[in-house]
Motif scaffolding. Structure first.
Motif, PDB file in Angstrom:
ATOM      1  N   ILE A  26       0.866  -1.187   0.000  1.00  0.00           N
ATOM      2  CA  ILE A  26       0.000   0.000   0.000  1.00  0.00           C
ATOM      3  C   ILE A  26       0.897   1.229   0.000  1.00  0.00           C
ATOM      4  CG2 ILE A  26      -1.781   1.266   1.247  1.00  0.00           C
ATOM      5  CD1 ILE A  26      -2.692  -1.398   2.398  1.00  0.00           C
ATOM      6  N   ARG A  27       0.828   2.031  -1.061  1.00  0.00           N
ATOM      7  CA  ARG A  27       1.702   3.179  -1.237  1.00  0.00           C
ATOM      8  C   ARG A  27       0.968   4.465  -0.847  1.00  0.00           C
ATOM      9  NH1 ARG A  27       6.723   1.356  -3.766  1.00  0.00           N
ATOM     10  NH2 ARG A  27       6.304  -0.849  -4.105  1.00  0.00           N
ATOM     11  N   ILE A  28       1.626   5.281  -0.027  1.00  0.00           N
ATOM     12  CA  ILE A  28       1.050   6.534   0.464  1.00  0.00           C
ATOM     13  C   ILE A  28       1.767   7.680  -0.237  1.00  0.00           C
ATOM     14  CG2 ILE A  28       0.420   7.846   2.519  1.00  0.00           C
ATOM     15  CD1 ILE A  28       1.102   5.303   4.150  1.00  0.00           C
ATOM     16  N   SER A  29       0.988   8.685  -0.687  1.00  0.00           N
ATOM     17  CA  SER A  29       1.570   9.811  -1.405  1.00  0.00           C
ATOM     18  C   SER A  29       0.857  11.097  -1.003  1.00  0.00           C
ATOM     19  CB  SER A  29       1.469   9.600  -2.923  1.00  0.00           C
ATOM     20  OG  SER A  29       0.119   9.489  -3.313  1.00  0.00           O
ATOM     21  N   SER A  30       1.419  12.216  -1.424  1.00  0.00           N
ATOM     22  CA  SER A  30       0.855  13.534  -1.099  1.00  0.00           C
ATOM     23  C   SER A  30       1.078  14.467  -2.264  1.00  0.00           C
ATOM     24  CB  SER A  30       1.505  14.099   0.166  1.00  0.00           C
ATOM     25  OG  SER A  30       1.029  15.411   0.425  1.00  0.00           O
ATOM     26  N   ASP A  31       0.304  15.564  -2.267  1.00  0.00           N
ATOM     27  CA  ASP A  31       0.459  16.583  -3.303  1.00  0.00           C
ATOM     28  C   ASP A  31       1.596  17.547  -3.007  1.00  0.00           C
ATOM     29  OD1 ASP A  31      -0.667  17.792  -1.125  1.00  0.00           O
ATOM     30  OD2 ASP A  31      -2.176  18.909  -2.252  1.00  0.00           O
ATOM     31  N   SER A  32       2.310  17.357  -1.894  1.00  0.00           N
ATOM     32  CA  SER A  32       3.427  18.228  -1.558  1.00  0.00           C
ATOM     33  C   SER A  32       4.584  17.374  -1.036  1.00  0.00           C
ATOM     34  CB  SER A  32       3.011  19.273  -0.507  1.00  0.00           C
ATOM     35  OG  SER A  32       2.559  18.625   0.662  1.00  0.00           O
ATOM     36  N   THR A  33       5.773  17.978  -0.989  1.00  0.00           N
ATOM     37  CA  THR A  33       6.955  17.263  -0.532  1.00  0.00           C
ATOM     38  C   THR A  33       7.156  17.454   0.960  1.00  0.00           C
ATOM     39  OG1 THR A  33       8.358  19.176  -1.037  1.00  0.00           O
ATOM     40  CG2 THR A  33       8.043  17.513  -2.777  1.00  0.00           C
ATOM     41  N   GLY A  34       8.035  16.598   1.545  1.00  0.00           N
ATOM     42  CA  GLY A  34       8.382  16.751   2.947  1.00  0.00           C
ATOM     43  C   GLY A  34       7.328  16.263   3.917  1.00  0.00           C
ATOM     44  N   VAL A  35       6.368  15.472   3.453  1.00  0.00           N
ATOM     45  CA  VAL A  35       5.298  14.978   4.320  1.00  0.00           C
ATOM     46  C   VAL A  35       5.768  13.709   5.022  1.00  0.00           C
ATOM     47  CG1 VAL A  35       2.917  14.179   4.439  1.00  0.00           C
ATOM     48  CG2 VAL A  35       3.553  15.962   2.815  1.00  0.00           C
ATOM     49  N   VAL A  36       5.527  13.615   6.327  1.00  0.00           N
ATOM     50  CA  VAL A  36       5.825  12.414   7.105  1.00  0.00           C
ATOM     51  C   VAL A  36       4.526  11.649   7.308  1.00  0.00           C
ATOM     52  CG1 VAL A  36       6.697  11.507   9.281  1.00  0.00           C
ATOM     53  CG2 VAL A  36       7.764  13.520   8.256  1.00  0.00           C
ATOM     54  N   TYR A  37       4.524  10.380   6.920  1.00  0.00           N
ATOM     55  CA  TYR A  37       3.323   9.564   6.994  1.00  0.00           C
ATOM     56  C   TYR A  37       3.405   8.620   8.196  1.00  0.00           C
ATOM     57  CZ  TYR A  37       3.352  11.029   2.113  1.00  0.00           C
ATOM     58  OH  TYR A  37       3.407  11.761   0.965  1.00  0.00           O
ATOM     59  N   GLY A  38       2.273   8.377   8.786  1.00  0.00           N
ATOM     60  CA  GLY A  38       2.172   7.409   9.880  1.00  0.00           C
ATOM     61  C   GLY A  38       0.811   6.771   9.879  1.00  0.00           C
ATOM     62  N   TRP A  39       0.724   5.583  10.449  1.00  0.00           N
ATOM     63  CA  TRP A  39      -0.558   4.890  10.476  1.00  0.00           C
ATOM     64  C   TRP A  39      -0.718   4.071  11.758  1.00  0.00           C
ATOM     65  CZ3 TRP A  39       3.350   3.620   7.025  1.00  0.00           C
ATOM     66  CH2 TRP A  39       3.980   2.387   7.228  1.00  0.00           C
ATOM     67  N   VAL A  40      -1.976   3.824  12.101  1.00  0.00           N
ATOM     68  CA  VAL A  40      -2.359   2.969  13.226  1.00  0.00           C
ATOM     69  C   VAL A  40      -3.306   1.926  12.684  1.00  0.00           C
ATOM     70  CG1 VAL A  40      -3.531   2.861  15.451  1.00  0.00           C
ATOM     71  CG2 VAL A  40      -2.064   4.812  14.913  1.00  0.00           C
ATOM     72  N   ALA A  41      -3.078   0.662  13.056  1.00  0.00           N
ATOM     73  CA  ALA A  41      -3.877  -0.451  12.540  1.00  0.00           C
ATOM     74  C   ALA A  41      -4.843  -0.953  13.599  1.00  0.00           C
ATOM     75  CB  ALA A  41      -2.970  -1.588  12.078  1.00  0.00           C
ATOM     76  N   VAL A  42      -6.094  -1.160  13.183  1.00  0.00           N
ATOM     77  CA  VAL A  42      -7.118  -1.798  14.028  1.00  0.00           C
ATOM     78  C   VAL A  42      -7.475  -3.114  13.360  1.00  0.00           C
ATOM     79  CG1 VAL A  42      -9.405  -1.627  15.027  1.00  0.00           C
ATOM     80  CG2 VAL A  42      -7.989   0.422  14.811  1.00  0.00           C
ATOM     81  N   THR A  43      -7.288  -4.244  14.051  1.00  0.00           N
ATOM     82  CA  THR A  43      -7.438  -5.554  13.434  1.00  0.00           C
ATOM     83  C   THR A  43      -8.627  -6.312  13.993  1.00  0.00           C
ATOM     84  OG1 THR A  43      -6.045  -6.714  15.039  1.00  0.00           O
ATOM     85  CG2 THR A  43      -4.940  -5.659  13.168  1.00  0.00           C
ATOM     86  N   SER A  44      -9.039  -7.318  13.209  1.00  0.00           N
ATOM     87  CA  SER A  44     -10.073  -8.262  13.632  1.00  0.00           C
ATOM     88  C   SER A  44      -9.554  -9.659  13.351  1.00  0.00           C
ATOM     89  CB  SER A  44     -11.389  -8.004  12.882  1.00  0.00           C
ATOM     90  OG  SER A  44     -12.338  -9.011  13.183  1.00  0.00           O
ATOM     91  N   ASP A  45      -8.941 -10.280  14.393  1.00  0.00           N
ATOM     92  CA  ASP A  45      -8.421 -11.650  14.306  1.00  0.00           C
ATOM     93  C   ASP A  45      -7.306 -11.778  13.273  1.00  0.00           C
ATOM     94  OD1 ASP A  45     -10.286 -12.438  16.200  1.00  0.00           O
ATOM     95  OD2 ASP A  45     -11.806 -12.808  14.676  1.00  0.00           O
ATOM     96  N   VAL A  46      -6.561 -10.706  13.016  1.00  0.00           N
ATOM     97  CA  VAL A  46      -5.453 -10.742  12.059  1.00  0.00           C
ATOM     98  C   VAL A  46      -4.181 -10.335  12.788  1.00  0.00           C
ATOM     99  CG1 VAL A  46      -4.495  -9.686   9.983  1.00  0.00           C
ATOM    100  CG2 VAL A  46      -6.911 -10.267  10.073  1.00  0.00           C
TER     101      VAL A  46
END
Length: 781
Positions: A534-554
């Motif tokens: 899964i590739r994350i992108s933005s319309d501007s440079t210098g963006v720091v990406y982060g994510w939090v996962a919520v799972t169901s039996d995975v």
């Protein structure tokens, strides 16, 4: 998740394809909408459409279907271009294997269908095993997964132009019911949704009624529409309109409208209702506006100190009706008003054959020996002026006296040049009547208090609530302009409230823009043990990406930062599990709104442990075959097989195909379980050609006639060679270690004489055989 592989060989397999997409239309017969090109259903890409699958019909003969080697269960659609430009459309099969062919552009559906049925080639098509297909105009679309040489699979057609029509046929290869989607995902152009949405306006009425000297236009109409965009506007040809925004009442419901229709001038008018999204959807009604009765004017006879005054309607009309408030007075011949009480204020309204006028006010003067004392209204002191006093009951027919002298009175009763702090007396005279005295005293100007001071609340992130205080840190109150705006950097001006003698001040609040982010794909289905991409992108440079996962039996989902989510996910349940990633991008301390990506993780096959491939034999001699086999330990009912390469196999979807290779070949089988998950294995088959005998000619004629001009060793399996030729005195006149190189009968670029020559050769064959050869060859000229 990989779908079963298509059968691509022979008409025998085509007869097995029997499931059709019906989408939103319930197609039961070949004459149903969407079942052939002439009955194609309209669609547009502005809104994401969901279509339930159905089964039932077959593809017509005649069209050129491009890369589609079979066309099971087709449904036909057409779209029309609204705004020109590039258009990218995504069709989602929801797990079903869908394929398509697209023709165009055409001026309309009818002429386009005539060309399609006569075999015009499609401009784009796909016959892949994916449940997602992409259509592109001015950008890439389609797929060459099966027939790469057809030229109408994966293509990049020209960008779309307004008014063009494109025809699309979509097939359902797997035949399973399901939900599919269709929407525009990219591009600068757009499709026309007016051909999909239907609209009807009926039973329109219109009336105009008096509103003083103006009119109010009102009426109703019945509305039946599925349009969800644009506006509905009701407009009068004589002026005035009302606009309705979506959502609109549907199902024939009555809609009321009412708006100001302008002057009551008796004009004939037409009211029209029309949809901006479908200008052909309109209705009209005619009406006539009423006319206005003339405004009454009143003349008043002033009263002296001892008498009373009177009033007359100067433009009196006996055909009109005059109404007094409060009641009491009446109008006699010539418009003379009688019965009015002196000193009372009356309002008179007039009605006649048209609209009534606005009211007119008059006062019957009361005779009295003295006038009323002057009364005052005061404008408070400001930072620039002292108090300003005005005679509130000022009458320019009176003569006013001010003591002590100095101040003057303007034509509207403003007392000017009064000294602050001095008490003045004012009286009024009219003829022989003098009013009682009244007094006033002006206050001086207010003292200055300085500039208001504020703490700048910025910089802030876009979307953060911005509150500008209305009281400064040095207790000056006032208002800001413009209004607080949390979307853009703005300079604000603070104006202090009257009476504080504070100067204006400005502050600039910097608003930092939050980044806009996107994730591809927005939804994904994998099997347990597979890795995400899964590739994350933005319309501007210098963006720091982060994510939090919520799972169901995975298991395997992470909470991380970066531009790629590459988790390997595992699920051991019986149905399927999910992971939802909440992703944000941060730049300069500002975070984007979160976007969500949901991944479905299908369970690994609970009964499958290994697959084993076999071949009998593993070395195949030219013209012979080998039987391949798959052993599943333990066996799983309902698995699907897919062998590649498809060439030289007796079947590609069976467990035991017969291979007849023409070269060394790796054969790979993909086994798909009923859960939709895959296992792969490969086996190598060695190909052995029949070499036959080694042939050395005993005569050649290098006369450049194109026949037998050179001397060399011949063999099907020749791998290497060392060839020497000697004359009868033992001199070597030719040597070569290049396979296929011939002696042309020369030595040192000079032709050798006719005669007998001796050769010696050591040759190696591709099967490992090495032979030493010797003999004679005759050169003939």
């Amino acid at each position: 998740m990989n779908l079963p592989i298509k059968i691509v060989f022979g008409t025998l397999y085509k007869s097995l394809l029997f499931v059709v997409l019906a989408f939103v239309l319930n197609i039961n017969t070949t004459s149903a909408q969407g079942s052939n090109c002439n009955n194609a259903s309209p669609f547009c890409g502005t809104t994401s459409y969901q279509f339930p699958g159905n089964t039932g019909n077959t593809a017509p003969s005649g069209p050129n279907y491009g890369c589609m080697m079979s066309q099971p269960n087709p449904v036909w659609y057409y779209m029309q271009i609204n705004q020109p430009g590039t258009i990218g459309l995504t069709m989602g099969g929801g797990g079903l294997d869908i394929d398509f062919a697209m023709w165009g552009p055409f001026p309309d559906q009818a002429s386009g269908c005539q060309q399609v049925m006569n075999g015009v080639a499609p401009i784009q098509s796909s016959y892949s095993a994916s449940s997602t297909e992409n259509i592109g105009l001015g950008m890439s679309g389609g797929s060459n997964a099966i027939c790469s040489s057809s030229g109408s699979g994966a293509t990049t057609p020209p960008a779309a132009q307004a008014g063009q029509v494109y025809i699309v046929m979509i097939s359902n290869y797997t035949g399973s019911p399901g939900t599919l989607s269709f929407n525009q995902t990219s591009g600068t152009g757009s499709t026309n949704c007016a051909i999909v949405n239907q609209c009807n306006i009926a039973n329109m009425t219109a009336t105009a009624v008096c509103n003083g000297t103006n009119t109010t236009i009102s009426g109703t109409f019945n509305l039946t529409t599925t349009i969800t965009t644009g506006t509905l506007t009701v407009t009068s040809s004589c002026g005035g309109s009302q606009t309705f925004n979506p959502p609109f009442a549907t199902g024939g419901a009555a809609v009321n409208y009412s708006f100001n229709g302008g002057a009551a001038d008796g004009a004939a008018c037409t009211v029209t209702a029309v949809f901006s999204a479908d200008p052909a959807c309109t209705a009209t009604a005619n009406f006539t506006k009423p006319a206005t009765t003339q405004q009454p004017t009143i003349s008043v006879t002033p009263a002296g100190c001892t008498g009373t005054g009177g009033s007359t309607v100067t433009n009196y009309s006996a055909a009109s009706t005059y109404t007094f408030t409060p009641a009491g007075p009446t109008i006699g011949a010539g418009g003379v008003i009688t019965g009015a009480v002196p000193g009372t204020t009356y309002t008179v309204d007039v009605t006649g054959n048209g609209c009534g006028t606005a009211n007119n006010t008059f006062v019957i003067n009361l005779g009295q020996t003295t006038l009323a004392a002057p009364t005052f209204s005061v404008a408070p002191s400001t930072c620039d002026t002292s108090e300003i006093t005005t005679i509130s009951n000022y009458d320019n027919t009176y003569t006013y006296t001010i003591t002590p002298t100095g101040p003057t009175i303007s034509t509207v009763g403003v007392i000017e040049n009064a000294v602050p702090g001095t008490a003045y007396t004012v009286s009024a005279v009219l003829g022989t009547c003098t009013s009682p005295n009244a007094t006033f005293t002006n206050a001086p100007k207010l003292p200055p208090v300085g500039a208001p001071l504020f703490i700048n609340p910025g910089p802030i992130c876009a979307g953060t609530t911005l509150v500008l205080p209305t009281t400064s840190t040095n207790n000056i109150t006032g208002v800001w302009s413009p209004a607080a705006n949390d979307t853009i950097t703005t300079t604000y001006t603070f104006a202090s409230d009257p009476g504080q003698c504070a100067s204006d001040t400005t502050i600039t609040v910097i608003v930092k823009e939050a980044p806009v982010i996107a994730a591809t794909p927005l939804a994904q289905t994998i099997c347990s043990g597979e890795k995400l991409d899964i590739r994350i992108s933005s319309d501007s440079t210098g963006v720091v990406y982060g994510w939090v996962a919520v799972t169901s039996d995975v298991t395997g989902a992470t909470n991380k930062t970066g531009s790629v989510i590459g988790d390997t996910l595992f699920y051991s349940g019986a149905t399927s599990g999910t992971v939802t990633y909440a992703i944000i991008g941060t730049k300069n301390g500002c975070s984007s709104p979160p976007i969500y990506v949901t991944v479905n993780v299908n369970p690994a096959p609970t009964s499958v442990s290994t697959i084993t491939l076999s071949a009998d034999p593993t070395v195949v001699e030219e013209g012979s075959s080998s039987t391949l086999g798959v052993t599943i330990t333990p066996y799983i009912p309902g698995v699907l097989f897919n062998w590649i390469p498809t060439e030289s196999l007796s079947c590609t979807d069976c467990p035991d195909p017969i291979a007849t290779p023409l070269e060394d070949t790796w054969y790979t089988v993909k086994v798909t379980t009923p859960e939709g998950c895959n296992m792969k294995d490969s086996i190598f088959i060695k190909y052995k050609i029949k070499c036959g005998e080694i042939y050395v000619p005993n005569i050649f004629s290098p006369n450049q006639d194109g026949s037998n001009d050179g001397f060399k060793v011949y063999s099907r399996c020749l791998q290497s060679i060392q060839l020497s030729v000697f004359d009868r005195w033992g001199n070597r006149v030719f040597y070569s270690d290049k396979v296929g190189e011939s002696w042309d009968g020369t030595f040192n670029n000079k032709p050798m004489n006719s005669g007998t020559y001796i050769y010696r050769a050591t040759v190696s064959l591709i099967d490992g055989t090495v032979e030493d050869l010797k003999g004679t060859v005759t050169l003939v000229r």
